[in-house]
Every structure is written in structure tokens, then in C-alpha cells.
Scaffold this active site. Structure first.
Site, PDB file in Angstrom:
ATOM      1  CE  LYS A  22      -1.675   1.601   4.042  1.00  0.00           C
ATOM      2  NZ  LYS A  22      -1.409   3.030   4.301  1.00  0.00           N
ATOM      3  CG  ASN A  23       2.491   2.730   3.507  1.00  0.00           C
ATOM      4  OD1 ASN A  23       1.301   3.003   3.324  1.00  0.00           O
ATOM      5  ND2 ASN A  23       3.024   2.613   4.713  1.00  0.00           N
ATOM      6  CB  CYS A 116      -4.306  10.582  12.158  1.00  0.00           C
ATOM      7  SG  CYS A 116      -2.612  10.073  12.252  1.00  0.00           S
ATOM      8  NE  ARG A 121       1.268  10.329  10.300  1.00  0.00           N
ATOM      9  CZ  ARG A 121       0.846   9.279   9.596  1.00  0.00           C
ATOM     10  NH1 ARG A 121      -0.294   8.709   9.882  1.00  0.00           N
ATOM     11  NH2 ARG A 121       1.551   8.816   8.593  1.00  0.00           N
ATOM     12  CG  ASP A 304       3.807   1.593   9.473  1.00  0.00           C
ATOM     13  OD1 ASP A 304       3.495   2.456  10.303  1.00  0.00           O
ATOM     14  OD2 ASP A 304       3.806   1.802   8.241  1.00  0.00           O
ATOM     15  NE  ARG A 396      -7.096   4.343   6.291  1.00  0.00           N
ATOM     16  CZ  ARG A 396      -6.545   5.430   6.799  1.00  0.00           C
ATOM     17  NH1 ARG A 396      -6.866   5.820   8.010  1.00  0.00           N
ATOM     18  NH2 ARG A 396      -5.686   6.131   6.100  1.00  0.00           N
TER      19      ARG A 396
HETATM   20  C1  UD1 Z   1       4.826   6.909   6.189  1.00  0.00           C
HETATM   21  C2  UD1 Z   1       3.885   5.724   6.158  1.00  0.00           C
HETATM   22  C3  UD1 Z   1       3.497   5.308   7.577  1.00  0.00           C
HETATM   23  C4  UD1 Z   1       4.760   5.070   8.403  1.00  0.00           C
HETATM   24  C5  UD1 Z   1       5.687   6.269   8.338  1.00  0.00           C
HETATM   25  C6  UD1 Z   1       7.030   6.028   9.022  1.00  0.00           C
HETATM   26  C7  UD1 Z   1       2.659   6.028   4.087  1.00  0.00           C
HETATM   27  C8  UD1 Z   1       1.371   6.356   3.435  1.00  0.00           C
HETATM   28  N1  UD1 Z   1       2.686   6.100   5.426  1.00  0.00           N
HETATM   29  O1  UD1 Z   1       4.101   7.985   6.785  1.00  0.00           O
HETATM   30  O2  UD1 Z   1       2.736   4.108   7.493  1.00  0.00           O
HETATM   31  O3  UD1 Z   1       4.377   4.855   9.755  1.00  0.00           O
HETATM   32  O4  UD1 Z   1       5.975   6.590   6.959  1.00  0.00           O
HETATM   33  O5  UD1 Z   1       7.672   4.954   8.453  1.00  0.00           O
HETATM   34  O6  UD1 Z   1       3.634   5.665   3.451  1.00  0.00           O
HETATM   35  N2  UD1 Z   1       7.302  14.647  10.190  1.00  0.00           N
HETATM   36  C9  UD1 Z   1       7.428  15.986  10.443  1.00  0.00           C
HETATM   37  N3  UD1 Z   1       7.132  16.867   9.445  1.00  0.00           N
HETATM   38  C10 UD1 Z   1       6.738  16.455   8.205  1.00  0.00           C
HETATM   39  C11 UD1 Z   1       6.628  15.085   7.955  1.00  0.00           C
HETATM   40  C12 UD1 Z   1       6.926  14.186   8.948  1.00  0.00           C
HETATM   41  O7  UD1 Z   1       7.789  16.377  11.551  1.00  0.00           O
HETATM   42  O8  UD1 Z   1       6.495  17.318   7.342  1.00  0.00           O
HETATM   43  C13 UD1 Z   1       7.617  13.683  11.256  1.00  0.00           C
HETATM   44  C14 UD1 Z   1       6.421  12.779  11.617  1.00  0.00           C
HETATM   45  O9  UD1 Z   1       5.561  13.391  12.541  1.00  0.00           O
HETATM   46  C15 UD1 Z   1       7.126  11.550  12.170  1.00  0.00           C
HETATM   47  C16 UD1 Z   1       8.407  11.461  11.312  1.00  0.00           C
HETATM   48  O10 UD1 Z   1       8.597  12.761  10.750  1.00  0.00           O
HETATM   49  O11 UD1 Z   1       7.503  11.777  13.506  1.00  0.00           O
HETATM   50  C17 UD1 Z   1       8.354  10.449  10.199  1.00  0.00           C
HETATM   51  O12 UD1 Z   1       7.167  10.634   9.453  1.00  0.00           O
HETATM   52  P1  UD1 Z   1       7.095  10.291   7.899  1.00  0.00           P
HETATM   53  O13 UD1 Z   1       8.238   9.409   7.529  1.00  0.00           O
HETATM   54  O14 UD1 Z   1       6.910  11.537   7.134  1.00  0.00           O
HETATM   55  O15 UD1 Z   1       5.743   9.449   7.834  1.00  0.00           O
HETATM   56  P2  UD1 Z   1       4.681   9.473   6.666  1.00  0.00           P
HETATM   57  O16 UD1 Z   1       5.342   9.632   5.352  1.00  0.00           O
HETATM   58  O17 UD1 Z   1       3.558  10.386   7.034  1.00  0.00           O
END
Ligand code: UD1
Length: 417
Positions: A22-23, A116, A121, A304, A396
Site C-alpha cells: 500500500k505505502n 490522526c 503529524r 508500522d 484500509r
Molecule cells: C509513512 C507511512 C506510515 C509510516 C511512516 C514512518 C505512508 C502512506 N505512510 O508515513 O505508514 O508509519 O511513513 O515509516 O507511506 N514529520 C514531520 N514533518 C513532516 C513530515 C513528517 O515532523 O512534514 C515527522 C512525523 O511526525 C514523524 C516522522 O517525521 O515523527 C516520520 O514521518 P514520515 O516518515 O513523514 O511518515 P509518513 O510519510 O507520514
């Protein structure tokens, strides 16, 4: 609303198949928007999140068709640049359209994703990357409004490793003018698969598999047909099912090199693992040993799989500690697991788990995708009946999970309550 009725403590054995990731598919769907033509994604499971993303792509003017594991996306007529609140609020990954819309239409309005169940996030890193590439960003009426007459290559230093921000920035940078260098880029397999797809479409990205990426902008990209990688989180969930069972379970159609951190921890917990090219057999131990984990960006232990590993440790003989550094608030499953008579206490982002040899069935509620998977695993291991409600969370991200698990001996019934 559907719920699962689980009869626990059944003997499991046999093999279980992993679907496409999915991701990796969510960003691939957004990536398809970058070419004015029809791309095809293969090995695509039937998941609610992918339906939500299809809906969003159609709103933007793309044509999306899904049949028998194959998804065709024709973005020739991409014309509308707004990702509305109704869709973004259902699924945060909708923010992936920001990069492609900016690159192709020069303007994007994307509803600002809220918090969420796994905590706040932010998307600040996505926005800073777009600004570095020359976009002007304004936050107005709950929307991110981004405009860039021309995207220009730049140096982007990510303060924090972020899968989403790295992928979004890549999708914008491939069509920017000149060279972009990204530092502290995320190295998750889903980032690599996005790079692979972009390069097959004609992008020029080097540095795959490292934290420094170099992107030479190109004028345009071509559509592509590409097979999606197996879902390492689904595979990991099934490996943990195997660790909790009494007979060997083989997880097929997975990519073992994406699962190294989990494999190491399963071995520490006493499991034996037989690893082939695209399958892993887990031979469960008689007694599960307590094993501490700390979640980290890839190649560290994935957040995850934290909830599912917590279930394994709830059955260990002794005390273990599970720390989540990626999403520190991601422990909603703990209270539910304690309803099944686990013994878990929380101190900030660290769970202390005193193993008990047998959980006891109860009614519990799913709160987010991976927490729901953990509750299903706990229910399968518990004595008696467990009812997991609000399982739309699990749909999902897991394709027919109950059918797959019933195929190895579980007894899970879906009920419309
Ligand atoms: C993706 C995955 C999710 C997984 C996560 C970490 C998808 C759709 N989702 O989520 O299942 O748990 O990677 O492996 O692929 N952060 C910030 N600012 C930002 C973006 C992120 O501070 O603009 C922080 C987040 O709060 C978190 C960390 O960075 O603490 C990592 O998040 P991120 O790798 O961005 O997760 P997602 O891409 O949202």
C-alpha cells in the site's frame, strides 16, 4: 460497521501470501500524474486507502481503472488542482498529490491534513521542500495553496527523516529546472520503489539506497507499466503471527531484505527463520524470549510493526521494553491489549511489557490501521472469543486479512454489527 469475531488459540500452520505494498502504491499513483499518458501498476490489492486515492485522482481529472490486481491511471487530462477536505481528512497520504500538481499544473490547493490516531503529524517538511524548489506557499482556509511558475532545482536538507516529504519532494524535483540535491532523505523501500518508477519514466535520480539523492530535472516524463513491491508491513505482521503460533508458518511473495530489522528481533525472541529468495518460514520457539525494540527510520525497526511486536512481547517470558521514536504517541493499542489481560504500562513513548503466557479474549476496539492488526493477532493468540470492532481501519491497509489468516487455520468471522 463491520467487526471481527475471533476464536482464539487455534493451531496454525501452512503458508500465507503477501500482497503489493500500500505505502508504495499510494505514491506510485501520485507519480503516475506526472506523465501525460496511461501508466499501469501491477500487483495492486483491493484496499480502501487505494480506493480513496483513486477517487482523488479522478477529482483531479485523471482516469483510473482497477481490475484483477492491475490499476491503469491515465493522467492525460489532469486539469483540476484541488485536493478537497473530504478526501484528505480520510487519508493523509492524499498530500502526495502536492508535488505532481505543482510540477504539472504549477499550482495546487491541498486541504491541510489534521492529526490522526497515531498523533500529530505535521507536513512542514513537505512544504519547506516545495519552497526550496521555488514554490510560494500560503496556508488559507484550511488549505495549503502552493504556486510555482517554474520549479528550480535546489539543495534540500531534511531536518528529520520523512518518507512522505522525501517522496513528495522527489515528485516535484524530477520536472524542476536544473539539479536538486537532497540530504537526509528517507531510505525506506517505498522511497526506493518511487525512485525506480520515476527513473523508468525518464527521470534522472541517483543515490538510491542512500540518504543523499541527486536529481537532474528533465522536461517531461513518459507513462510506465510497473510491478509494485510486496508489502513489508503485511509480511512482517504475518511473520509475527508465525512467531505466536505453535507450528511453522511460511510467508510467501515477500522481499526478505526489506525485513532485516524484524528478522533480527524475531531471532532474539527465539524464533528460527528459514529465508529463501521471496519467502520466509518462521519456526516459533517453545518459549518467547523478551526482546527490546526501538522504532527508527529504515533500516531500523519500523514503527508500522511496533503494535504487532508488542503483542508478541505480551507473550514473552519476562519483561521487555518497546520504544517508538518515530510516532511517540502511537500506543492506542496498549489499553485495548490490557483488556485482553496483557500487562503493559506506559511511560511517555516507552511501553514496559510484563509477559503473560496466555491472553484472554474480550471485546476491543480498533483505533488505527496497525493497532487493529495487533488486536487481531492478540485475539488469535488469546483464550476464548475476542471481538474487534471498527475494523474498517484494517481494511484500509490489509487485503482480506481474515481470509488469509483463516487459510492458515485461524477462525475469524466478519460480522456486520
Ligand atoms: C509513512 C507511512 C506510515 C509510516 C511512516 C514512518 C505512508 C502512506 N505512510 O508515513 O505508514 O508509519 O511513513 O515509516 O507511506 N514529520 C514531520 N514533518 C513532516 C513530515 C513528517 O515532523 O512534514 C515527522 C512525523 O511526525 C514523524 C516522522 O517525521 O515523527 C516520520 O514521518 P514520515 O516518515 O513523514 O511518515 P509518513 O510519510 O507520514
Amino acid at each position: 460497521m463491520d467487526r471481527f469475531i475471533i476464536e482464539g488459540s487455534r493451531d496454525l500452520s501452512g503458508s500465507i501470501n503477501v500482497s503489493g505494498a500500500k505505502n508504495a502504491i499510494l505514491p506510485a499513483m501520485a507519480t503516475a500524474l506526472l506523465a501525460a499518458g496511461k501508466s499501469t501498476l501491477l500487483n495492486v490489492p483491493n484496499l480502501i486507502d487505494l480506493k480513496t486515492m483513486s477517487h482523488l485522482l479522478r477529482v483531479l481529472g485523471a482516469r483510473v481503472e482497477y481490475e484483477a490486481g492491475s490499476m491503469a491511471i491515465d493522467a492525460s487530462d489532469l486539469c483540476y488542482n484541488e485536493a478537497p477536505y473530504e478526501l484528505v481528512s480520510k487519508m493523509r497520504a492524499s498530500v502526495y498529490v502536492l508535488g505532481p500538481l505543482l510540477a504539472r499544473l504549477k499550482e495546487a490547493r491541498v486541504s491541510f491534513p489534521g492529526g490522526c490516531a497515531i498523533g500529530t503529524r505535521p507536513v512542514d517538511l513537505h512544504l519547506k521542500a516545495m519552497e526550496a524548489l521555488g514554490a510560494t506557499i500560503n496556508l488559507e482556509h484550511g488549505y495549503i495553496h502552493a504556486v510555482a511558475k517554474e520549479l528550480k532545482g535546489a539543495d534540500i536538507h531534511f531536518e528529520k527523516s520523512s518518507v512522505g516529504a522525501t517522496i513528495n519532494a522527489l515528485m516535484a524535483a524530477v520536472l524542476a529546472k536544473g539539479t536538486t540535491r537532497m540530504f537526509n532523505a528517507a531510505m525506506e523501500p517505498e522511497v526506493d520503489s518511487t525512485i525506480d518508477m520515476l527513473n523508468q519514466m525518464g527521470a534522472r535520480i541517483t543515490g538510491v539506497g542512500s540518504t543523499t539523492l541527486t536529481i537532474e530535472g528533465v522536461e517531461s516524463l513518459n507513462p510506465v507499466e510497473i510491478r509494485m513491491i510486496p508489502d513489508r508491513i503485511e509480511a512482517g505482521t504475518f511473520l509475527i503471527v508465525g512467531a505466536l503460533s505453535t507450528a511453522p508458518i511460511t510467508v510467501t511473495n515477500c522481499q526478505p531484505d526489506h525485513l532485516e530489522a524484524l528478522i533480527t528481533q524475531l531471532r532474539s525472541a527465539g524464533c528460527e527463520l528459514e529465508i529463501e529468495e521471496s519467502s520466509i518460514t518462521v519456526i516459533p520457539p517453545k518459549v518467547i524470549k523478551p526482546t527490546d525494540i526501538i522504532t527508527l527510520p529504515h533500516p531500523g525497526f519500523p514503527t508500522d510493526l511496533q503494535a504487532q511486536f508488542t503483542v508478541l512481547m505480551a507473550h514473552a517470558e519476562g519483561i521487555s521494553y518497546v520504544e517508538d521514536t518515530v510516532f511517540p504517541d502511537r500506543f492506542m493499542h496498549v489499553a485495548e491489549l490490557n483488556r485482553l489481560q496483557a500487562n503493559i504500562t506506559m511511560n511517555r513513548n516507552v511501553a514496559t511489557i510484563k509477559g503473560v503466557l496466555q491472553l484472554s479474549g474480550a471485546e476491543v476496539m480498533a483505533t488505527d490501521l496497525r493497532a487493529s492488526a495487533a488486536l487481531v493477532l492478540a485475539g488469535m493468540a488469546a483464550k476464548g472469543q475476542t471481538i474487534v470492532s471498527r475494523i474498517y481501519h484494517i481494511d484500509r491497509g490489509y487485503d482480506r486479512i481474515e481470509e488469509k489468516l483463516n487459510g492458515i487455520g485461524a477462525r475469524i468471522t466478519r460480522e456486520n454489527a
